[in-house]
Design a protein around this motif. Structure first.
Motif, PDB file in Angstrom:
ATOM      1  N   ARG A  97      58.957  62.434  68.552  1.00 35.30           N
ATOM      2  CA  ARG A  97      58.320  63.171  67.449  1.00 35.30           C
ATOM      3  C   ARG A  97      57.594  62.189  66.515  1.00 35.30           C
ATOM      4  O   ARG A  97      56.476  62.443  66.053  1.00 35.30           O
ATOM      5  CB  ARG A  97      59.388  63.973  66.696  1.00 35.30           C
ATOM      6  CG  ARG A  97      58.892  64.704  65.475  1.00 35.30           C
ATOM      7  CD  ARG A  97      59.764  64.334  64.269  1.00 35.30           C
ATOM      8  NE  ARG A  97      59.230  64.895  63.055  1.00 35.30           N
ATOM      9  CZ  ARG A  97      58.396  64.227  62.255  1.00 35.30           C
ATOM     10  NH1 ARG A  97      57.995  62.991  62.539  1.00 35.30           N
ATOM     11  NH2 ARG A  97      57.942  64.802  61.161  1.00 35.30           N
ATOM     12  N   ASP A  98      58.262  61.058  66.228  1.00 37.81           N
ATOM     13  CA  ASP A  98      57.665  60.077  65.319  1.00 37.81           C
ATOM     14  C   ASP A  98      56.412  59.453  65.942  1.00 37.81           C
ATOM     15  O   ASP A  98      55.412  59.229  65.268  1.00 37.81           O
ATOM     16  CB  ASP A  98      58.682  58.985  64.964  1.00 37.81           C
ATOM     17  CG  ASP A  98      59.856  59.555  64.173  1.00 37.81           C
ATOM     18  OD1 ASP A  98      59.736  60.697  63.677  1.00 37.81           O
ATOM     19  OD2 ASP A  98      60.894  58.869  64.070  1.00 37.81           O
ATOM     20  N   SER A 112      53.701  61.981  65.579  1.00 36.96           N
ATOM     21  CA  SER A 112      53.226  62.166  64.202  1.00 36.96           C
ATOM     22  C   SER A 112      52.440  60.951  63.714  1.00 36.96           C
ATOM     23  O   SER A 112      51.759  61.025  62.696  1.00 36.96           O
ATOM     24  CB  SER A 112      54.372  62.515  63.241  1.00 36.96           C
ATOM     25  OG  SER A 112      55.118  61.384  62.946  1.00 36.96           O
ATOM     26  N   ASN A 113      52.515  59.836  64.447  1.00 38.04           N
ATOM     27  CA  ASN A 113      51.626  58.699  64.162  1.00 38.04           C
ATOM     28  C   ASN A 113      50.312  58.847  64.918  1.00 38.04           C
ATOM     29  O   ASN A 113      49.247  58.517  64.409  1.00 38.04           O
ATOM     30  CB  ASN A 113      52.280  57.375  64.578  1.00 38.04           C
ATOM     31  CG  ASN A 113      53.386  56.985  63.619  1.00 38.04           C
ATOM     32  OD1 ASN A 113      53.343  57.327  62.444  1.00 38.04           O
ATOM     33  ND2 ASN A 113      54.390  56.296  64.127  1.00 38.04           N
ATOM     34  N   HIS A 133      48.925  67.627  56.472  1.00 41.48           N
ATOM     35  CA  HIS A 133      50.392  67.764  56.529  1.00 41.48           C
ATOM     36  C   HIS A 133      50.800  68.457  57.840  1.00 41.48           C
ATOM     37  O   HIS A 133      51.900  68.257  58.350  1.00 41.48           O
ATOM     38  CB  HIS A 133      50.870  68.548  55.311  1.00 41.48           C
ATOM     39  CG  HIS A 133      52.299  68.315  54.952  1.00 41.48           C
ATOM     40  ND1 HIS A 133      53.014  67.181  55.297  1.00 41.48           N
ATOM     41  CD2 HIS A 133      53.187  69.095  54.276  1.00 41.48           C
ATOM     42  CE1 HIS A 133      54.252  67.272  54.861  1.00 41.48           C
ATOM     43  NE2 HIS A 133      54.397  68.432  54.245  1.00 41.48           N
ATOM     44  N   LEU A 186      49.770  67.633  60.644  1.00 39.72           N
ATOM     45  CA  LEU A 186      49.857  66.629  61.708  1.00 39.72           C
ATOM     46  C   LEU A 186      51.171  65.855  61.674  1.00 39.72           C
ATOM     47  O   LEU A 186      51.510  65.161  62.632  1.00 39.72           O
ATOM     48  CB  LEU A 186      48.662  65.666  61.615  1.00 39.72           C
ATOM     49  CG  LEU A 186      47.298  66.350  61.661  1.00 39.72           C
ATOM     50  CD1 LEU A 186      46.176  65.325  61.585  1.00 39.72           C
ATOM     51  CD2 LEU A 186      47.155  67.204  62.916  1.00 39.72           C
ATOM     52  N   SER A 187      51.895  65.966  60.553  1.00 39.10           N
ATOM     53  CA  SER A 187      53.248  65.382  60.534  1.00 39.10           C
ATOM     54  C   SER A 187      54.274  66.517  60.594  1.00 39.10           C
ATOM     55  O   SER A 187      55.409  66.365  60.136  1.00 39.10           O
ATOM     56  CB  SER A 187      53.446  64.496  59.309  1.00 39.10           C
ATOM     57  OG  SER A 187      53.148  65.230  58.150  1.00 39.10           O
ATOM     58  N   PHE A 188      53.835  67.639  61.140  1.00 39.33           N
ATOM     59  CA  PHE A 188      54.731  68.782  61.399  1.00 39.33           C
ATOM     60  C   PHE A 188      55.408  69.272  60.127  1.00 39.33           C
ATOM     61  O   PHE A 188      56.539  69.743  60.169  1.00 39.33           O
ATOM     62  CB  PHE A 188      55.776  68.427  62.484  1.00 39.33           C
ATOM     63  CG  PHE A 188      55.196  67.658  63.623  1.00 39.33           C
ATOM     64  CD1 PHE A 188      54.140  68.195  64.351  1.00 39.33           C
ATOM     65  CD2 PHE A 188      55.673  66.402  63.980  1.00 39.33           C
ATOM     66  CE1 PHE A 188      53.567  67.485  65.412  1.00 39.33           C
ATOM     67  CE2 PHE A 188      55.110  65.687  65.029  1.00 39.33           C
ATOM     68  CZ  PHE A 188      54.051  66.240  65.736  1.00 39.33           C
ATOM     69  N   ASP A 211      56.820  67.704  58.052  1.00 42.10           N
ATOM     70  CA  ASP A 211      58.082  66.933  57.974  1.00 42.10           C
ATOM     71  C   ASP A 211      59.230  67.554  58.769  1.00 42.10           C
ATOM     72  O   ASP A 211      60.394  67.149  58.606  1.00 42.10           O
ATOM     73  CB  ASP A 211      58.526  66.699  56.515  1.00 42.10           C
ATOM     74  CG  ASP A 211      57.516  65.865  55.744  1.00 42.10           C
ATOM     75  OD1 ASP A 211      56.788  65.087  56.391  1.00 42.10           O
ATOM     76  OD2 ASP A 211      57.447  65.997  54.506  1.00 42.10           O
ATOM     77  N   LEU A 219      47.511  71.976  65.782  1.00 46.25           N
ATOM     78  CA  LEU A 219      48.029  70.967  66.720  1.00 46.25           C
ATOM     79  C   LEU A 219      47.289  71.043  68.052  1.00 46.25           C
ATOM     80  O   LEU A 219      47.069  70.022  68.704  1.00 46.25           O
ATOM     81  CB  LEU A 219      49.534  71.152  66.921  1.00 46.25           C
ATOM     82  CG  LEU A 219      50.401  70.918  65.683  1.00 46.25           C
ATOM     83  CD1 LEU A 219      51.872  71.159  66.014  1.00 46.25           C
ATOM     84  CD2 LEU A 219      50.199  69.508  65.118  1.00 46.25           C
ATOM     85  N   SER A 263      56.228  73.895  64.636  1.00 47.86           N
ATOM     86  CA  SER A 263      57.153  72.977  63.964  1.00 47.86           C
ATOM     87  C   SER A 263      58.322  73.803  63.456  1.00 47.86           C
ATOM     88  O   SER A 263      58.122  74.921  62.959  1.00 47.86           O
ATOM     89  CB  SER A 263      56.448  72.274  62.797  1.00 47.86           C
ATOM     90  OG  SER A 263      55.402  71.474  63.283  1.00 47.86           O
TER      91      SER A 263
END
Ligand SMILES: Cc1cc2nc3c(=O)[nH]c(=O)nc-3n(C[C@H](O)[C@H](O)[C@H](O)COP(=O)(O)O)c2cc1C
Length: 225
Positions: A59-60, A63-64, A121, A123-125, A127, A173, A197
């Motif tokens: 996931r990380d 999100s990068n 925001h 694109l980083s799900f 959070d 997404l 998400s």
């Protein structure tokens, strides 16, 4: 036994969340959610959905990769999305819900930076600790399988809500389909409809539980007797 009142409450109180807590979903609970969604109806029971659940380090990584793709202008949707194709009442409803969401988080109409940040925001799900990416194989013009995937998504969202969690479907997404396939090692033949998400909604966040309402039945239903 589920009563009609229980069902009505479940369906009518579900809202998308746009700010999640970092708390991960327990693996048994995740399986229960996925089993609920698996019971969705589909054309001839074909169940064409292929769902990638992305959590933890994967996931990380994603999100990068997504903001980087966005910065490069690397938009590679499998299915076009053009807001300009929405006109009349559909464009009005979209404007209304957009305005309600920005107002809820105190982003003014002319605050381009604030609007961009809110969009990014996605694109980083928001959070969320997990994202479900809903893929399908090539079947004719994709229309029948896309409707099946939509059925799956709604069951998943309702299951989340029934179990005290929340989710948000994200067409956005899908605009980065190639990047997502590359990061996760997914075959080119699998096409991405959208992501969801999900996790625990932040109860303190102004971004959550914005009520955007619905059109009256008279705008959507025509009865023939
Ligand atoms: C298929 C689908 C795609 C969506 N894509 C996005 C998205 O990319 N970003 C976003 O913030 N909301 C997205 N939404 C959430 C909608 O804006 C939201 O469902 C709608 O405003 C109604 O709000 P409610 O679900 O809370 O009732 C999407 C919803 C659906 C069903």
């Amino acid at each position: 036994m589920i009563t009609p009142a229980d069902f009505q409450e479940l369906v009518r109180t579900r809202r998308v969340a746009r700010q999640f807590l970092p708390t991960p979903v327990d693996s048994e609970l995740l399986v229960a959610l996925l089993l609920d969604a698996q019971h969705s109806p589909s054309n001839c029971n074909t169940q064409p959905w292929v769902v990638h659940i992305v959590s933890g380090a994967a996931r990380d990584l994603l999100s990068n990769a997504l903001p980087a793709a966005d910065e490069r202008g690397d938009l590679t949707p499998d299915f076009e999305f053009d807001m300009q194709s929405y006109t009349g009442v559909h464009a009005q409803r979209a404007q209304f819900s957009g305005r309600a969401c920005y107002e809820a988080i105190n982003v003014a109409r002319d605050d381009q930076q604030g609007r961009l940040a809110a969009m990014q925001h996605n694109l980083s799900f928001f959070d969320a600790p997990h994202v479900a990416l809903l893929f399908m194989p090539h079947i004719h013009d994709y229309v029948r399988s896309a409707s099946d995937v939509g059925m799956y998504a709604q069951t998943f969202l309702l299951s989340l809500h029934a179990r005290g969690l929340a989710g948000i479907p994200q067409t956005l997404l899908g605009l980065y389909a190639r990047t997502i396939r590359e990061v996760l090692g997914i075959r080119e033949e699998m096409k991405l409809m959208f992501g969801i998400s999900f996790g625990y909604a932040d109860p303190q966040s102004l971004a959550n539980f914005v009520a955007v309402g619905r059109a009256p039945l008279s705008e959507s239903v025509i009865q023939h007797c």
